[in-house]
Design an enzyme around this catalytic site. Structure first.
Site, PDB file in Angstrom:
ATOM      1  N   ASP A 197      -0.436  -5.772   0.419  1.00 20.56           N
ATOM      2  CA  ASP A 197      -1.735  -6.094  -0.165  1.00 20.56           C
ATOM      3  C   ASP A 197      -1.615  -7.438  -0.873  1.00 20.56           C
ATOM      4  O   ASP A 197      -0.547  -7.780  -1.392  1.00 20.56           O
ATOM      5  CB  ASP A 197      -2.146  -5.025  -1.198  1.00 20.56           C
ATOM      6  CG  ASP A 197      -2.797  -3.813  -0.564  1.00 20.56           C
ATOM      7  OD1 ASP A 197      -3.397  -3.936   0.523  1.00 20.56           O
ATOM      8  OD2 ASP A 197      -2.683  -2.721  -1.151  1.00 20.56           O
TER       9      ASP A 197
ATOM     10  N   CYS B 221       0.853  -1.193   0.000  1.00 17.89           N
ATOM     11  CA  CYS B 221       0.000   0.000   0.000  1.00 17.89           C
ATOM     12  C   CYS B 221       0.888   1.242   0.000  1.00 17.89           C
ATOM     13  O   CYS B 221       1.776   1.354   0.854  1.00 17.89           O
ATOM     14  CB  CYS B 221      -0.904  -0.006   1.238  1.00 17.89           C
ATOM     15  SG  CYS B 221      -1.864   1.515   1.413  1.00 17.89           S
TER      16      CYS B 221
END
Ligand SMILES: [Ca+2]
Ligand SMILES: [Ca+2]
Ligand SMILES: [Ca+2]
Ligand SMILES: [Ca+2]
Ligand SMILES: [Ca+2]
Ligand SMILES: [Ca+2]
Ligand SMILES: [Ca+2]
Ligand SMILES: [Ca+2]
Ligand SMILES: [Ca+2]
Ligand SMILES: [Ca+2]
Ligand SMILES: [Ca+2]
Ligand SMILES: [Ca+2]
Ligand SMILES: [Ca+2]
Ligand SMILES: [Ca+2]
Ligand SMILES: [Ca+2]
Ligand SMILES: [Ca+2]
Lengths: 145, 145, 145, 145, 145, 145, 145, 145, 145, 145
Positions: free
Chosen positions: E53, E46
């Site tokens: 992620d 992120c």
């Protein structure tokens, strides 16, 4: 118009003739949107043998001026519980009663009945009627699979 | 017209030639609606080896003047149990017999046969015949997955 | 024409060049209907590393004058077992061989290969070729789960 | 001893009395190991109504001196196809015939029959019999879920 | 052109800028066919919080003159592992890089990211861009569901 | 514009009137692509009985100039937690608020509510409104089924 | 003793007091084996509100001298359809009636009721009663999920 | 000891006699822990018909002094690809070879073969052998369901 | 003792301190039987961030003299909706409150919380406490899988 | 003791040596209860090839005096992201670090790694070590099946 929601429960109507589908005003009538109502535990009786039938009944419609109130729908569907009727007649009648109650722009009713004699029957009717391309039914979102 | 429903069970017909698909009048002939009949335990014999074949047979149709009575359908399908026929011929014959019995507006028959030699065969035929866009079969509502 | 069905089993052909897709006459050539053949245990070899590849191969077609005989299809598919070929080439060749063998009105072949390096590859080819709207593949009836 | 494997297919025996479970020697008799045989497309007839019953039959056993040959098992199970027998009797007879054929150290037979009248029946018998703790059946590996 | 397949493994590129999508010639350029590549274990970071992620990334395309080589694709996708980028930007960049590498006739890229804050995000982009009818995404063949 | 992402968590807004959907610029406005946001744990209150309702809310849209920031969406959706509103009104309001916040090219909002009285309700609204062909809802990629 | 099987269907008994569980002799009383009976479409009424309840009722038992006849079981279970009783009382009564009818060596009855107010109740009782280790229910073979 | 991992791929061994299971030292020999290895795409040949068999092979063991290296296991299992052997013999041989290679404290091998003639066979063997309570196989984590 | 069942709905209690678990007499106290209560839509707040948590809460118990009334349980569980508490504390408190309310012979409470930060937490507590063999949780009947 | 929960996100630790598992006091130390932590998106690197591995890591434990704080667990697990280690070593180290951090009464760690070379590996270790009966792993509650 709404007599059932928020009150204590009532006795079940003995047949669909005694039940009523209540409605309330659609607050966004300018927008075409859909409402899907799924009742996986519908029951009725076979008009020939008197035995119980079980079905998953679903209604999908685009409201026009009015929407169906779900508590009255619950009572309406429960009124078939001791009512003897053929599967095809049940699905067509629910569609007729829905159209009479709220005059939707479009509506579909589907009843998926549990197997009898090793054969499962699903009936689906649409309002307004039209030439529809025949295709196999797909599982809807509320199918209990 | 209906001779089977509500009576005691009868003996199985020995072949589809001896079986009959009975019908009853469609009460809402003005509306195009569908009836889906799903028989997951169909059996037949291989015409070359004499071994049993098993299949999931499904019928989907839009009735015109008459509907198929499901108890006679059960007997009709059971009549294939000791009948030797190729998979493709079975599906096409069921469609032919359905059309002969009730002259539906549209109909589809599908037979999904259990694997033989590691290969599964599914056959699907449609009435009236037309140029259909070829696409992979999707699981229907009654697929036992 | 059919040399395999109903006899004892034969040895496997060493490559698709040595295998033959046998056919039999389509008995309902006037009707457009589909035949879906699903082989979940297809094997081949990677032409670069020599390692085994595994795939689920499916064929869907509308027969014209002739249908594919499934036992010869089993032998034909097994002939890829020790044959080194790229995934895309396998799918396109199966389609070419199918078209050569029975000249179907339409046909699709799909191979879904097991992951290599964490990436799964599925290839799908269609006859006759045309501008197709690209859309995600959906699970077919014979998908193993 | 093995008369069926690798030959062309034979005609089906007309009843379990005419069928035989063939066996072959267990090559690792000193090790307790299990063999699970799963037949999801078993058929029989109801002795009262004459109607077809369908079931998923499973056998699990620990071989002693001999193992069951699976092609003879296929013919043995197919011999019930036109044989009228109660569900419970079928399961107990398969267990008796298995024990008579190969005298396993332990064996279990389970038949899961498709619903009749909305009720599904599963019967399971074990050899040697013993006080078993009653518990709900769990899905086996071959359950078609 | 292909530098990776069949050799020992290499170090991971540190970002998509350092990675390259290699291609090989399409051997059946005259036929429109599809290739679906599914990578269920994609990872990135992120850009705001630096946290990992995870996503399931899928590519579907119709090749023109060249196809994407899957081992270089594995390295290309792995190059996002320590690369900070928004979900929407990742999906659009993969599509841009794919188009730059092999100029497909059509392509779609979809990234289904694992939930953050109780909300799951899926982004899907298509080349060439066009007015697409908005409809709910359906599970593809390789969805790990 | 983005006030929430990357900071410590804030208190929940007491109602959707107090919540704000924040946006950020769409970096590829020339391409039509979709963003699907799925919130399986939405909660609200029934305006008649005061009891909790639970739903799976999904948003699908094609961004124009701006995209919805997901952390503000999380707070926005959580603001319904103690807000009394009818199911149909919730779905239509989320669509109205989404359109007001980011003026998407197209958008759909769907709320699938857990059963009350044995009936499940799903409502789906679309912007811009149009004559839509009525068809049964299918499970989306993020459905937790 | 068996009055129902093989005859035309009868009217439903109005309550479990009017229904009878018929039995037949166990033909292999020397062997401990199990019979599992699964009725996924059981219905009853709530004694407080009069509303319909739906449940999946299962019976598992080891017969001693007699077995339960399944057609009488179908009528017995259908007799609860318009009978008002609490969920826990229904499960315990079915167990009591089963024990009274056939005195099994062991028996378990389980009723899994559809959610009311967002809470699902499952009740399970065992004969003979004993100190059982409490553990979460697992899905049985006939679980309709 | 490890000759395969991290190098380019090798040719497949022609039979299990030519393959070798390589091992590496167990770094935590004082702790009883389990390693589960699941190979869903195992292939072999039927010794009677020469036709391909497919299976899902699983190994579960508690290492003692040495662990099995997975790349050599891949080659070992691939060596059965053109090897003719009965299902039961394959499972017992894999267990024997595993025990010879790494002398585990305990080990189980299971092979679940795809159906032949409508019957699925699963074989499971354990080291050291012991009186095992016979119970139906349950789906393991890696079952492809 | 029962104040809620059969009346109109009430306002939600603001916290578990204000809620009460009502009970009714167990009518078969001489029999050990189980009651499983499953609430898939439980909500609470994180005591550190104030953000909503969602969970599937299940209760399984063997009643002694009294049973829990499910409508009061619904209100009791809903009282956590705006209550800030750690996941582990919630599960232990529900067990404490259940034991205080009806003194069951045995009870288990399990809370399965939706993922936060990519990690899912499930907590399970038992009364009376004892040395339990640690084993992975299995899916219960009401798991929404 | 808890330094991470409720603050803005931090940078990821570069390896498990740099990460710390934080704990908080167990408030019900007198009761044996379980905490299950499931991380479906774990990543690491292969120490031989440098390629990414993906796994589903699960921890199950009975706390004694202290519990593991889940946000520090998230950072601890993320520290393996660019750390090269064998699958078996990862699972054993996570167990060692958990025991060092909170000295649980009992603990199990399981890592289910995505397939490499067509073989899936799952490793499971337990504290305190003991003679465990070897049995196939079953799917846990958080398995993404
Ligand atoms: Ca729905
Ligand atoms: Ca079947
Ligand atoms: Ca159906
Ligand atoms: Ca198929
Ligand atoms: Ca099996
Ligand atoms: Ca993953
Ligand atoms: Ca795919
Ligand atoms: Ca939920
Ligand atoms: Ca999604
Ligand atoms: Ca039902
Ligand atoms: Ca069952
Ligand atoms: Ca069953
Ligand atoms: Ca396979
Ligand atoms: Ca596994
Ligand atoms: Ca339950
Ligand atoms: Ca869990």
């Amino acid at each position: 118009d709404i007599t059932l929601l928020g009150r204590s429960e009532h006795r079940l109507p003995a047949s669909p003739d005694e039940a009523a589908l209540e409605t309330f005003p659609n607050r966004t009538p300018g927008r075409n949107y859909t409402i899907h109502l799924s009742a996986p535990d519908f029951g009725s009786l076979c008009p020939v043998t008197g035995q119980p039938d079980a079905a998953h009944v679903e209604i999908l419609y685009i409201p026009d001026e009015r929407c169906v109130e779900t508590k009255s729908l619950k009572f309406y569907l429960a009124s078939y519980r001791n009512h003897a009727s053929f599967n095809e007649a049940i699905v067509n009648r629910i569609l007729d009663d829905l159209v009479a109650a709220c005059a939707p722009k479009q509506a579909i009713v589907r009843g998926r009945f549990v197997p009898r004699g090793g054969i499962q029957l699903t009936c689906e009717a649409r309002h307004p009627s039209r030439e529809i391309p025949l295709e196999w039914p797909a599982a809807s979102l509320s199918t209990p699979h």
